[in-house]
Design a protein around this motif. Structure first.
Motif, mmCIF file in Angstrom:
data_model
loop_
_atom_site.group_PDB
_atom_site.id
_atom_site.type_symbol
_atom_site.label_atom_id
_atom_site.label_comp_id
_atom_site.label_asym_id
_atom_site.label_seq_id
_atom_site.Cartn_x
_atom_site.Cartn_y
_atom_site.Cartn_z
ATOM 1 N N LEU A 191 0.859 -1.188 0.000
ATOM 2 C CA LEU A 191 0.000 0.000 0.000
ATOM 3 C C LEU A 191 0.890 1.231 0.000
ATOM 4 C CD1 LEU A 191 -2.721 1.559 0.370
ATOM 5 C CD2 LEU A 191 -2.378 1.313 2.843
ATOM 6 N N VAL A 192 0.506 2.234 -0.789
ATOM 7 C CA VAL A 192 1.133 3.556 -0.730
ATOM 8 C C VAL A 192 0.050 4.535 -0.309
ATOM 9 C CG1 VAL A 192 2.327 5.376 -1.992
ATOM 10 C CG2 VAL A 192 2.831 2.977 -2.506
ATOM 11 N N ALA A 193 0.209 5.140 0.860
ATOM 12 C CA ALA A 193 -0.762 6.109 1.384
ATOM 13 C C ALA A 193 -0.274 7.504 1.050
ATOM 14 C CB ALA A 193 -0.919 5.928 2.892
ATOM 15 N N VAL A 194 -1.115 8.275 0.349
ATOM 16 C CA VAL A 194 -0.697 9.551 -0.236
ATOM 17 C C VAL A 194 -1.548 10.686 0.321
ATOM 18 C CG1 VAL A 194 -0.321 10.799 -2.405
ATOM 19 C CG2 VAL A 194 -0.132 8.292 -2.351
ATOM 20 N N GLU A 195 -0.887 11.749 0.786
ATOM 21 C CA GLU A 195 -1.605 12.898 1.341
ATOM 22 C C GLU A 195 -2.110 13.840 0.253
ATOM 23 O OE1 GLU A 195 -0.714 16.785 4.218
ATOM 24 O OE2 GLU A 195 0.653 15.067 4.233
ATOM 25 N N LEU A 196 -1.287 14.081 -0.784
ATOM 26 C CA LEU A 196 -1.588 15.114 -1.770
ATOM 27 C C LEU A 196 -1.534 14.537 -3.181
ATOM 28 C CD1 LEU A 196 0.699 17.859 -0.196
ATOM 29 C CD2 LEU A 196 -1.789 17.706 0.013
ATOM 30 N N GLU A 197 -2.565 14.851 -3.979
ATOM 31 C CA GLU A 197 -2.660 14.298 -5.322
ATOM 32 C C GLU A 197 -1.551 14.805 -6.235
ATOM 33 O OE1 GLU A 197 -6.282 13.081 -8.294
ATOM 34 O OE2 GLU A 197 -6.288 15.117 -7.489
ATOM 35 N N TRP A 198 -0.976 15.963 -5.940
ATOM 36 C CA TRP A 198 0.105 16.424 -6.809
ATOM 37 C C TRP A 198 1.365 15.579 -6.613
ATOM 38 C CZ3 TRP A 198 4.745 18.607 -5.035
ATOM 39 C CH2 TRP A 198 4.776 19.083 -3.732
ATOM 40 N N MET A 199 1.380 14.726 -5.586
ATOM 41 C CA MET A 199 2.479 13.775 -5.417
ATOM 42 C C MET A 199 2.239 12.508 -6.239
ATOM 43 S SD MET A 199 5.061 14.486 -3.384
ATOM 44 C CE MET A 199 5.390 16.235 -3.323
ATOM 45 N N VAL A 200 1.039 11.945 -6.127
ATOM 46 C CA VAL A 200 0.660 10.749 -6.892
ATOM 47 C C VAL A 200 -0.704 11.026 -7.505
ATOM 48 C CG1 VAL A 200 0.136 8.292 -6.822
ATOM 49 C CG2 VAL A 200 1.983 9.204 -5.403
ATOM 50 N N GLY A 201 -0.708 11.309 -8.793
ATOM 51 C CA GLY A 201 -1.936 11.686 -9.483
ATOM 52 C C GLY A 201 -1.654 11.904 -10.954
ATOM 53 N N PRO A 202 -2.575 12.550 -11.673
ATOM 54 C CA PRO A 202 -2.411 12.745 -13.117
ATOM 55 C C PRO A 202 -1.094 13.427 -13.496
ATOM 56 C CG PRO A 202 -4.649 13.289 -12.451
ATOM 57 C CD PRO A 202 -3.878 13.052 -11.191
ATOM 58 N N GLN A 203 -0.625 14.344 -12.656
ATOM 59 C CA GLN A 203 0.649 15.018 -12.898
ATOM 60 C C GLN A 203 1.573 14.832 -11.697
ATOM 61 O OE1 GLN A 203 -0.443 19.090 -13.860
ATOM 62 N NE2 GLN A 203 -1.149 18.550 -15.907
ATOM 63 N N GLY A 204 1.547 13.646 -11.140
ATOM 64 C CA GLY A 204 2.237 13.375 -9.885
ATOM 65 C C GLY A 204 3.740 13.610 -9.929
ATOM 66 N N ALA A 205 4.263 14.285 -8.909
ATOM 67 C CA ALA A 205 5.696 14.515 -8.806
ATOM 68 C C ALA A 205 6.442 13.203 -8.560
ATOM 69 C CB ALA A 205 5.984 15.501 -7.669
#
Length: 337
Positions: free
Chosen positions: A107-121
């Motif tokens: 599991l990867v628990a992510v706080e912010l979508e800009w980290m893991v998302g459509p344009q994830g850093a």
């Protein structure tokens, strides 16, 4: 009215206390921010990207299930330091995709979508899911929010406190520790009710505030809290108006505009990271007291400056401590000046 709100919170607490948490039935399927996640069993190896999710897991006694952490604004709370010292920190800010998958997470628990998302850093959810690694995104950063508009996303509707309770409940369900999650949520709701009660006697009808997170450079427009975001919720819950009207999560606003609004209070973030000069709250204070525009603001002249940890301004467990600190500080000011 604050009293009905307190009564509602207390009623909610009573109902939660009456409910008995059932054990998780696997396989478990959860809808999360546009993705369907299926767990065959409770994850034994978790990587967190974001301090909020990390401390939620620690609070539910799940540190032994965490094998890597990243994206820290403040140092870990003292009560979790012993557990955190045993876990590898992959990065203070965003980790690399390779470092995350290298921990073989379930599991990867992510706080912010800009980290893991459509344009994830770090990467996209699809990249992780192709490797059979589920990514759980905290609902507070995806529900009623467009993360493709503005540097940190734009709120389509005001932040809802229920999204934090939802994160706790869903993580508890994923790890089959529902009773711990229910207890934690009950504690958070009780804390919020106490904070509201602290502020309810203060005459705040005309009170306003600005929340300054950081600045890329000290002499340019600062990153401040937007109209529908988490700090705005904190202020409005206590009866204080945010002077910023943008729906962006953390828009930039000029100091001349801020000075013209002349907020009653200034709330500034304290953080341990040092990505920008204004991450150092002492530099913020020095700027406010020396700049020819800011030093004449009422909040500066009367020292109505409240310092909060940066994580208290995020959708995190610390937000509840932040509301309590805000309520206590506001209650202590003489607003007749």
């Amino acid at each position: 009215m604050l009293l009905p709100r307190i009564a509602t919170l207390i009623t909610g607490l009573s109902l939660c206390a009456m409910a008995q948490a059932a054990p998780t039935a696997y396989p478990l399927t959860i809808d999360n921010c546009g993705s369907t996640l299926t767990f065959q069993h409770a994850p034994t190896r978790t990587v967190t990207i974001g301090q909020a999710g990390t401390e939620m897991l620690y609070a539910m006694g799940l540190s032994d299930k965490v094998v890597g952490t990243s994206l820290w604004f403040n140092n870990v709370l003292t009560k979790y330091k012993a557990q955190d010292d045993k876990i590898q920190r992959l990065a203070d800010n965003e980790p690399s995709f390779e470092s995350v998958i290298g921990k073989r997470p379930e599991l990867v628990a992510v706080e912010l979508e800009w980290m893991v998302g459509p344009q994830g850093a770090v990467g996209t959810r699809e990249q992780f899911h192709e490797l059979k690694i589920p990514t759980y995104l905290l609902p507070s950063d995806c529900e009623a929010k467009d993360n493709l508009v503005g540097a940190d996303g734009t709120r389509l509707a005001p932040f809802r406190i229920e999204t934090i309770y939802k994160s706790v409940s869903q993580l508890a369900q994923i790890f089959d520790v529902q009773e711990r999650g229910q207890q934690l949520n009950d504690e958070l709701k009780a804390s919020l009710a106490r904070s509201i009660a602290t502020a309810q006697g203060k005459q705040l009808k005309d009170a306003s505030a600005l929340v300054w997170f950081s600045s890329a450079q000290m002499d340019i427009e600062p990153f401040v809290a937007g109209h529908k975001g988490i700090p705005d919720f904190m202020l409005s819950t206590l009866g204080v108006r945010n002077v910023v009207e943008s729906d962006e999560e953390w828009p930039t606003v000029g100091w001349e505009t801020i000075a013209k609004a002349n907020p009653t209070f200034l709330v500034i973030a304290r953080m341990d990271r040092r990505r920008f000069p204004a991450d150092d709250y002492e530099k913020k204070l020095a700027f406010l007291r020396s700049d020819p525009v800011t030093r004449n603001m009422d909040a500066v002249k009367h020292n109505r400056i409240i310092i909060l940890d940066a994580m208290a301004m995020q959708a995190s467990l610390r937000m509840f401590d932040g509301i309590e600190q805000l309520a206590t500080a506001i209650n202590g000011y003489d607003l007749s000046q």
